[in-house]
Design a protein around this motif. Structure first.
Motif, PDB file in Angstrom:
ATOM      1  N   VAL A 105       1.498  -3.869   3.583  1.00 16.12           N
ATOM      2  CA  VAL A 105       2.896  -4.029   3.739  1.00 16.12           C
ATOM      3  C   VAL A 105       3.368  -5.035   4.779  1.00 16.12           C
ATOM      4  O   VAL A 105       4.361  -5.713   4.939  1.00 16.12           O
ATOM      5  CB  VAL A 105       3.496  -2.487   4.104  1.00 16.12           C
ATOM      6  CG1 VAL A 105       3.549  -2.409   5.665  1.00 16.12           C
ATOM      7  CG2 VAL A 105       5.177  -2.468   3.534  1.00 16.12           C
ATOM      8  N   VAL A 106       2.362  -5.434   5.681  1.00 10.83           N
ATOM      9  CA  VAL A 106       2.774  -6.679   6.591  1.00 10.83           C
ATOM     10  C   VAL A 106       2.101  -7.876   6.014  1.00 10.83           C
ATOM     11  O   VAL A 106       2.863  -9.051   6.004  1.00 10.83           O
ATOM     12  CB  VAL A 106       2.278  -6.199   7.974  1.00 10.83           C
ATOM     13  CG1 VAL A 106       2.371  -7.652   8.862  1.00 10.83           C
ATOM     14  CG2 VAL A 106       2.965  -5.016   8.480  1.00 10.83           C
ATOM     15  N   SER A 107       0.797  -7.891   5.403  1.00 11.64           N
ATOM     16  CA  SER A 107       0.199  -9.213   5.189  1.00 11.64           C
ATOM     17  C   SER A 107       0.807  -9.854   4.035  1.00 11.64           C
ATOM     18  O   SER A 107       0.819 -11.031   3.843  1.00 11.64           O
ATOM     19  CB  SER A 107      -1.152  -9.073   5.029  1.00 11.64           C
ATOM     20  OG  SER A 107      -1.622  -8.135   3.997  1.00 11.64           O
ATOM     21  N   PHE A 108       1.064  -9.142   3.014  1.00 15.16           N
ATOM     22  CA  PHE A 108       1.490  -9.612   1.721  1.00 15.16           C
ATOM     23  C   PHE A 108       2.894 -10.296   1.794  1.00 15.16           C
ATOM     24  O   PHE A 108       3.049 -11.444   1.556  1.00 15.16           O
ATOM     25  CB  PHE A 108       1.866  -8.452   0.645  1.00 15.16           C
ATOM     26  CG  PHE A 108       0.693  -8.019   0.075  1.00 15.16           C
ATOM     27  CD1 PHE A 108      -0.828  -8.363   0.541  1.00 15.16           C
ATOM     28  CD2 PHE A 108       0.470  -7.128  -0.978  1.00 15.16           C
ATOM     29  CE1 PHE A 108      -1.783  -7.903   0.104  1.00 15.16           C
ATOM     30  CE2 PHE A 108      -0.760  -6.910  -1.489  1.00 15.16           C
ATOM     31  CZ  PHE A 108      -1.859  -7.070  -1.011  1.00 15.16           C
ATOM     32  N   PRO A 109       3.847  -9.681   2.832  1.00 10.56           N
ATOM     33  CA  PRO A 109       5.129 -10.399   2.803  1.00 10.56           C
ATOM     34  C   PRO A 109       4.979 -11.707   3.816  1.00 10.56           C
ATOM     35  O   PRO A 109       5.767 -12.532   3.795  1.00 10.56           O
ATOM     36  CB  PRO A 109       6.063  -9.456   3.622  1.00 10.56           C
ATOM     37  CG  PRO A 109       5.630  -8.008   3.105  1.00 10.56           C
ATOM     38  CD  PRO A 109       4.145  -8.319   2.990  1.00 10.56           C
TER      39      PRO A 109
END
Length: 277
Positions: A105-109
């Protein structure tokens, strides 16, 4: 007497009590290795920002913070923390890592934002793509905790969000990047990211979704994908960015805050500053 024991004692310190299918010691060893990769990648992104011009640090900052989150979540997984028990169809309980979803939820964005800034697409499109990445991850998380076959409905919604994200980052953003003259570099980065992203639905279907793979095998599959995604893409961004004109890409945002460095404001900026006084 061994004064410096080197064995992995994480599963003894943090045991998987009350669960049938659990992480093995070899799996924990693998997760510690992934943690080390994330930590090294974090410093590889952050340290160059100390010497790089302030106007060229945007990718260092964005990606290094995502790598730091990844390092923390993998530290939790390697320590046999950040999980809960979920029942399978055969009534056996299985370890499910919610820490991996926190990482995504942090790395993808972060990758979506980096690709969007590089391509020069509108902020509206960037925000839409970030929301799609969040929707994708949250749908998979919901599917992982659903014990009935209705989980595949959440899986379908999440995968559809990925398809939208892939179409935007490969097609629309590529066309914008070509206009800016960095089409080749953008295609390399976006193609790599989407190639790895394409394997996440497969990994989910075999592990947290279908429970075909064991707990340790699932950790290895996702860990491999995570290493190939953010750490490798981050290095790619930093290496390729050496040839980018940040001013032409309008990414030298700090240059518009020149008062702090004793620089002269543009006419419009001086007029606004005088009006505020």
């Amino acid at each position: 007497m061994d004064l410096l024991p080197r064995g992995n004692d994480a599963l003894n310190v943090n045991p998987s009590t009350g669960v049938d299918l659990v992480l093995s010691t070899n799996g924990s060893d693998w997760l510690w290795a992934v943690t080390a990769v994330y930590i090294l990648s974090f410093f590889a992104c952050l340290v160059p920002s100390f010497t790089a011009p302030e106007s060229k640090r945007i990718f260092n900052y964005t990606l290094s913070m995502a790598l730091l989150v990844g390092a923390v979540t993998y530290f939790a997984q390697a320590s046999n923390l950040g999980w809960s028990a979920v029942e399978q169809a055969n009534q056996l309980s299985r370890q499910l890592s919610y820490a991996r979803y926190i990482n995504w939820v942090v790395s993808f964005p972060a990758l979506v934002l980096s690709l969007g800034l590089l391509s020069g697409i509108s902020w509206t499109t960037i925000v839409l793509n970030i929301v799609c990445s969040w929707f994708w991850v949250l749908c998979y998380l919901t599917a992982a905790y659903t014990t009935t076959n209705y989980k595949w409905g959440f899986f379908a919604f999440g995968t559809f969000a990925y398809v939208i994200l892939a179409m935007s980052t490969i097609n629309e953003s590529r066309e914008s990047a070509q206009v800016l003259g960095i089409g080749r570099d953008y295609i390399i980065l976006a193609s790599w990211v989407n190639l790895i992203w394409l394997l996440y639905p497969v990994a989910f279907g075999l592990s947290d979704g279908g429970h075909v793979l064991g707990v340790t095998s699932g950790f290895i599959f996702f860990g491999t994908l995570d290493v190939l995604l953010l750490p490798v893409a981050s290095v790619g961004f930093l290496v390729l960015s050496c040839n980018w004109d940040f001013a032409a890409l309008q990414l030298d945002v700090s240059e518009y805050r020149g008062v702090r460095h004793g620089k002269v404001l543009p006419e419009k900026g001086r007029a606004s500053a005088a009006h505020e006084r």
